[in-house]
Design an enzyme around this catalytic site. Sequence first.
Site, PDB file in Angstrom:
ATOM      1  N   GLY A  68     -52.042  10.129  11.779  1.00  0.00           N
ATOM      2  CA  GLY A  68     -53.109   9.444  11.066  1.00  0.00           C
ATOM      3  C   GLY A  68     -53.499  10.151   9.784  1.00  0.00           C
ATOM      4  O   GLY A  68     -54.608   9.967   9.274  1.00  0.00           O
ATOM      5  N   HIS A 139     -48.769  19.977   6.645  1.00  0.00           N
ATOM      6  CA  HIS A 139     -48.410  19.857   8.062  1.00  0.00           C
ATOM      7  C   HIS A 139     -48.100  21.229   8.657  1.00  0.00           C
ATOM      8  O   HIS A 139     -47.734  21.329   9.839  1.00  0.00           O
ATOM      9  CB  HIS A 139     -47.184  18.957   8.233  1.00  0.00           C
ATOM     10  CG  HIS A 139     -47.409  17.529   7.847  1.00  0.00           C
ATOM     11  ND1 HIS A 139     -48.550  16.831   8.184  1.00  0.00           N
ATOM     12  CD2 HIS A 139     -46.626  16.648   7.148  1.00  0.00           C
ATOM     13  CE1 HIS A 139     -48.464  15.593   7.719  1.00  0.00           C
ATOM     14  NE2 HIS A 139     -47.315  15.459   7.086  1.00  0.00           N
ATOM     15  N   ARG A 163     -53.181  13.792  17.552  1.00  0.00           N
ATOM     16  CA  ARG A 163     -52.867  12.517  18.193  1.00  0.00           C
ATOM     17  C   ARG A 163     -52.061  12.755  19.473  1.00  0.00           C
ATOM     18  O   ARG A 163     -51.451  13.811  19.639  1.00  0.00           O
ATOM     19  CB  ARG A 163     -52.043  11.672  17.209  1.00  0.00           C
ATOM     20  CG  ARG A 163     -51.677  10.277  17.657  1.00  0.00           C
ATOM     21  CD  ARG A 163     -50.780   9.611  16.615  1.00  0.00           C
ATOM     22  NE  ARG A 163     -50.584   8.183  16.879  1.00  0.00           N
ATOM     23  CZ  ARG A 163     -49.816   7.387  16.159  1.00  0.00           C
ATOM     24  NH1 ARG A 163     -49.146   7.885  15.116  1.00  0.00           N
ATOM     25  NH2 ARG A 163     -49.698   6.107  16.465  1.00  0.00           N
ATOM     26  N   SER A 171     -43.687   7.638  16.403  1.00  0.00           N
ATOM     27  CA  SER A 171     -43.990   7.357  15.002  1.00  0.00           C
ATOM     28  C   SER A 171     -43.184   8.253  14.068  1.00  0.00           C
ATOM     29  O   SER A 171     -42.704   7.815  13.011  1.00  0.00           O
ATOM     30  CB  SER A 171     -45.494   7.550  14.755  1.00  0.00           C
ATOM     31  OG  SER A 171     -45.847   7.161  13.449  1.00  0.00           O
ATOM     32  N   PHE A 291     -44.206   2.488   5.306  1.00  0.00           N
ATOM     33  CA  PHE A 291     -44.791   3.790   5.618  1.00  0.00           C
ATOM     34  C   PHE A 291     -45.919   3.631   6.635  1.00  0.00           C
ATOM     35  O   PHE A 291     -46.020   4.389   7.598  1.00  0.00           O
ATOM     36  CB  PHE A 291     -45.306   4.463   4.347  1.00  0.00           C
ATOM     37  CG  PHE A 291     -45.904   5.811   4.608  1.00  0.00           C
ATOM     38  CD1 PHE A 291     -45.092   6.912   4.828  1.00  0.00           C
ATOM     39  CD2 PHE A 291     -47.281   5.985   4.658  1.00  0.00           C
ATOM     40  CE1 PHE A 291     -45.639   8.161   5.095  1.00  0.00           C
ATOM     41  CE2 PHE A 291     -47.837   7.229   4.917  1.00  0.00           C
ATOM     42  CZ  PHE A 291     -47.012   8.310   5.135  1.00  0.00           C
ATOM     43  N   GLY A 295     -49.734   1.804  13.356  1.00  0.00           N
ATOM     44  CA  GLY A 295     -51.047   2.416  13.533  1.00  0.00           C
ATOM     45  C   GLY A 295     -51.629   2.147  14.903  1.00  0.00           C
ATOM     46  O   GLY A 295     -52.843   1.988  15.040  1.00  0.00           O
TER      47      GLY A 295
END
Length: 327
Positions: A68, A139, A163, A171, A291, A295
Amino acid sequence: MASLTKLNFDYTQLDADRQKYATGEFRKGFGVFKGYTMPESFSLIQKQIDDFEVYDDDLWITTFPKCGTTWAQEMIWSICHDLDYSTNEQELDERMPFIEYCCILCPPNSKLVPLDPGFLSNSVQLSRDMKRPRIIKTHLPFDLLPRQIRTFERRPKIIHIYRNIKDTCVSFFHHQRLLEGFRGDFDLFWKLFITGKLSWTPMDDNVHSYWKHRSQPNFLFLRFEDMKRDLRSVVLQTCDFFKKSFPESEIDKLVKYLSFDSMQKNPWVSKLPLIEYCKKIGICINQEGKFIRKGAAGDYKNIMSEDIQKIFDDYIKEKLKGTELVL
């Protein structure tokens, strides 16, 4: 309780398949840095990031990929700019540079540099030169952040978004087929993911490296599933972190602006220049992909067998025992 040591993975074959299906001109190979896998070209920028000058008025948005990040970035940017949406009308990667971008897709001295859309090959310098107060995305695990952050010599605000690990894996698979040239199937991908052989992995260690510092007043943790369930509450929580308040009508407007449909149609967050770059260099495997894809929470059930789900569940239960962290 299962552990990876009890699974019949051929690690030599996994390394060979990773080299075959996840490398190319954009990435020659992988290395391990402080226990985390990264493209080998990270070695070219590791010292620059370690020595990076940090300011207390910086904001660092830290996440494992596909948790996210983009959604949270747009929320955070809007709040920090007092809901002046005219400031959002610029490529996300130019407003909030992704500091290690260059080692992911456009390594220094690569022949791909002339095709750079403007935020890849110079990502460390772009982060350095941003007008203060800067918002920087990464990241990287806490252990690979600039030294001044790790030693608490500087205390920028740090917002970490995380997440469910199974949804993240699925994902990330689609993401790597769209933007990182991964040419293998999901069976190979989840094995590389859970054994820590993909960039920024192991995910659980990456997230936990931040979670250990959750009591620090400059840290805020946001969970993707909470954003899906009650975005308004997360918006208000984030406003409180920045000591900002807005009329209810403006909060309503922001929540609508951040809706999935709105984000999917937003040209400034859809990564179109990056997708075009990946198509030019021949690493966009999913030519029709987007991209911002689904979600969704729980999408892993559509691709992971129950046996794979159990491997992930047992693995994460064992790895995070006693941490209070839920992935």
